[in-house]
Write a protein that holds these residues in place. Structure first.
Motif, PDB file in Angstrom:
ATOM      1  N   HIS A  16       0.812  -1.216   0.000  1.00 27.66           N
ATOM      2  CA  HIS A  16       0.000   0.000   0.000  1.00 27.66           C
ATOM      3  C   HIS A  16       0.848   1.270   0.000  1.00 27.66           C
ATOM      4  CE1 HIS A  16      -3.486  -2.495   0.546  1.00 27.66           C
ATOM      5  NE2 HIS A  16      -3.012  -2.985   1.679  1.00 27.66           N
ATOM      6  N   PHE A  17       2.152   1.130   0.141  1.00 28.96           N
ATOM      7  CA  PHE A  17       3.033   2.283   0.201  1.00 28.96           C
ATOM      8  C   PHE A  17       3.921   2.444  -1.025  1.00 28.96           C
ATOM      9  CE2 PHE A  17       2.515   1.838   4.926  1.00 28.96           C
ATOM     10  CZ  PHE A  17       1.960   3.095   5.130  1.00 28.96           C
ATOM     11  N   VAL A  18       4.160   1.355  -1.752  1.00 28.48           N
ATOM     12  CA  VAL A  18       5.155   1.429  -2.805  1.00 28.48           C
ATOM     13  C   VAL A  18       4.789   0.487  -3.954  1.00 28.48           C
ATOM     14  CG1 VAL A  18       6.650  -0.362  -1.816  1.00 28.48           C
ATOM     15  CG2 VAL A  18       7.664   1.436  -3.221  1.00 28.48           C
ATOM     16  N   ARG A  19       5.184   0.860  -5.142  1.00 26.37           N
ATOM     17  CA  ARG A  19       4.923   0.052  -6.334  1.00 26.37           C
ATOM     18  C   ARG A  19       5.761  -1.224  -6.313  1.00 26.37           C
ATOM     19  NH1 ARG A  19       9.606   0.654  -9.108  1.00 26.37           N
ATOM     20  NH2 ARG A  19      10.831   2.527  -8.626  1.00 26.37           N
ATOM     21  N   GLN A  20       5.339  -2.196  -7.097  1.00 24.96           N
ATOM     22  CA  GLN A  20       6.155  -3.393  -7.272  1.00 24.96           C
ATOM     23  C   GLN A  20       7.356  -3.057  -8.148  1.00 24.96           C
ATOM     24  OE1 GLN A  20       7.571  -5.973  -6.282  1.00 24.96           O
ATOM     25  NE2 GLN A  20       5.916  -7.491  -6.363  1.00 24.96           N
ATOM     26  N   ALA A  21       8.473  -3.710  -7.899  1.00 26.31           N
ATOM     27  CA  ALA A  21       9.680  -3.471  -8.674  1.00 26.31           C
ATOM     28  C   ALA A  21       9.444  -3.813 -10.146  1.00 26.31           C
ATOM     29  CB  ALA A  21      10.828  -4.305  -8.115  1.00 26.31           C
ATOM     30  N   LYS A  22      10.036  -3.025 -11.035  1.00 29.88           N
ATOM     31  CA  LYS A  22       9.902  -3.275 -12.464  1.00 29.88           C
ATOM     32  C   LYS A  22      10.765  -4.446 -12.921  1.00 29.88           C
ATOM     33  CE  LYS A  22       8.779   1.528 -13.590  1.00 29.88           C
ATOM     34  NZ  LYS A  22       9.190   2.756 -14.339  1.00 29.88           N
ATOM     35  N   GLU A  23      11.773  -4.767 -12.133  1.00 26.97           N
ATOM     36  CA  GLU A  23      12.651  -5.881 -12.482  1.00 26.97           C
ATOM     37  C   GLU A  23      12.994  -6.658 -11.220  1.00 26.97           C
ATOM     38  OE1 GLU A  23      16.801  -3.300 -12.345  1.00 26.97           O
ATOM     39  OE2 GLU A  23      15.793  -3.652 -14.259  1.00 26.97           O
ATOM     40  N   ARG A  24      13.419  -7.884 -11.396  1.00 30.14           N
ATOM     41  CA  ARG A  24      13.782  -8.716 -10.257  1.00 30.14           C
ATOM     42  C   ARG A  24      14.980  -8.125  -9.518  1.00 30.14           C
ATOM     43  NH1 ARG A  24      11.522 -13.541  -9.654  1.00 30.14           N
ATOM     44  NH2 ARG A  24      13.208 -14.187  -8.260  1.00 30.14           N
TER      45      ARG A  24
END
Length: 353
Positions: A72-80
């Motif tokens: 709820h605070f941060v986006r998922q990483a775009k890469e591993r």
């Protein structure tokens, strides 16, 4: 407010800094404060909040530990993220949590926690889920970061509901740069000014007579030695019963540490207090010299070995780690330090891994 665990890696692999005995051996530590202006340096430090939170969310998504709130605070990483990062954050989260829970056990939760440079940390919500909330939990960070966190809390019921459930008394006080409930407060303040910090915390019902835990994760290293000493001395002189936990870099005089510094410098990120990160001894001495009665420091490789080995085996099975030596070197360049003063003889000096 934490620098990304593995920032040094790309250049280390190209330049051989990950090998033992590589490079020029010991090198002089130097502050990078002169490399950037204060506004640019502060902006770079604020950026480390996003880096750390993204790394934590990725590790959670892989299964290293459970945290239903970080999403709820941060986006998922775009890469591993590499396994070295994930294992490093696993050790950090569990090591710091172990000491926090030991403090709460010693004080029977009749205490308060002040999380300095808290960023998007979710500790308050996780402690509530475990029925381990202290009397009050404070967070402090740059006003810009606090405003973002308050926006997320206000707009997302999984975050706001636990605060309301733990609240009693009058209505919550909330504006763009602070939120105050009976059990949780978040305050925008500059940690480089102890008087400003204390004034704002007292407005949110800080009780200097309660046993107090201060937590700083990759925070003091961004302050000059004089600024961090002032903060540590303020805490030691203000609270009769207190403990401080500091997670940050160590062993920064060798070639591996120097390349970590250089890579951060290229991102205009100033390690203004890096000279205090030369060894475990220097970390202990800064705490003792600031008025704390006892101090401990261990590198993260040691912490990793102290964690419950059944769970360590579980997380090691999640991903294959092909550069174990590099992982060990990274872990040997971060540490957890803690110190206490205990006029009530609660046994804080006995807290250890």
């Amino acid at each position: 407010m934490a620098a990304e665990f593995r920032r040094a890696l790309p250049n280390e692999r190209r330049r051989g800094a990950g090998r033992r005995g590589g490079g020029s051996g010991r090198a002089p530590l130097r502050s990078m404060a002169a490399a950037t202006g204060p506004d640019e340096a502060d902006e770079a430090v604020r950026g480390t909040c996003e880096d750390a939170s993204v790394c934590k969310r990725f590790a959670v998504s892989v299964g290293y530990w459970k945290d239903p709130y970080i999403q709820h605070f941060v986006r998922q990483a775009k890469e591993r993220k590499a396994p070295e990062i994930n294992r490093g954050y696993y050790a950090r989260v569990h090591g710091v949590s172990y000491l926090i829970k030991a403090f709460l056990q010693k004080t029977q939760c009749n205490s308060q926690i002040v999380n300095l440079g808290a960023g998007m940390d979710t500790l308050f919500w996780r402690l509530k889920d475990e029925n381990l909330l202290p009397r009050k939990y404070f967070e402090v960070d740059f006003p810009m970061i606090v405003a973002r966190k308050i926006h997320n809390i206000k707009s997302k019921p999984p975050l706001s509901k636990p605060i309301m459930e733990s609240h009693s008394g009058d209505s919550l006080l909330i504006d763009s740069h602070s939120l105050d409930s009976s059990r949780y407060s978040i305050v925008g303040a500059d940690l480089r000014s102890s008087s400003d910090l204390e004034e704002k915390l007292r407005k949110h019902s800080l009780d200097v007579h309660l046993p107090t835990l201060l937590v700083a994760e990759c925070v003091l290293v961004y302050m000059t030695p004089q600024q961090s000493a002032s903060l540590l001395k303020w805490a030691a002189s203000t609270f009769p019963v207190a403990m401080v936990i500091n997670y940050e870099q160590v062993n920064m005089r060798d070639r591996f540490g120097q390349i970590m510094i250089e890579n951060l410098q290229r991102r205009h990120c100033t390690l203004a207090g890096v000279e205090l990160c030369s060894s475990l001894d220097s970390q202990r001495e800064r705490l003792l010299g600031s008025g704390w009665d006892n101090a401990h420091a261990v590198d993260m490789m040691k912490v990793y070995s102290f964690l419950p080995q059944a769970d360590v085996k579980r997380i090691e099975a999640l991903e294959f780690l092909d550069e174990k030596e590099l992982f060990e070197q990274l872990m040997q360049h971060y540490c957890i330090c803690w110190a206490s003063k205990d006029s009530s003889d609660l046994g804080l000096a006995n807290i250890d891994f």
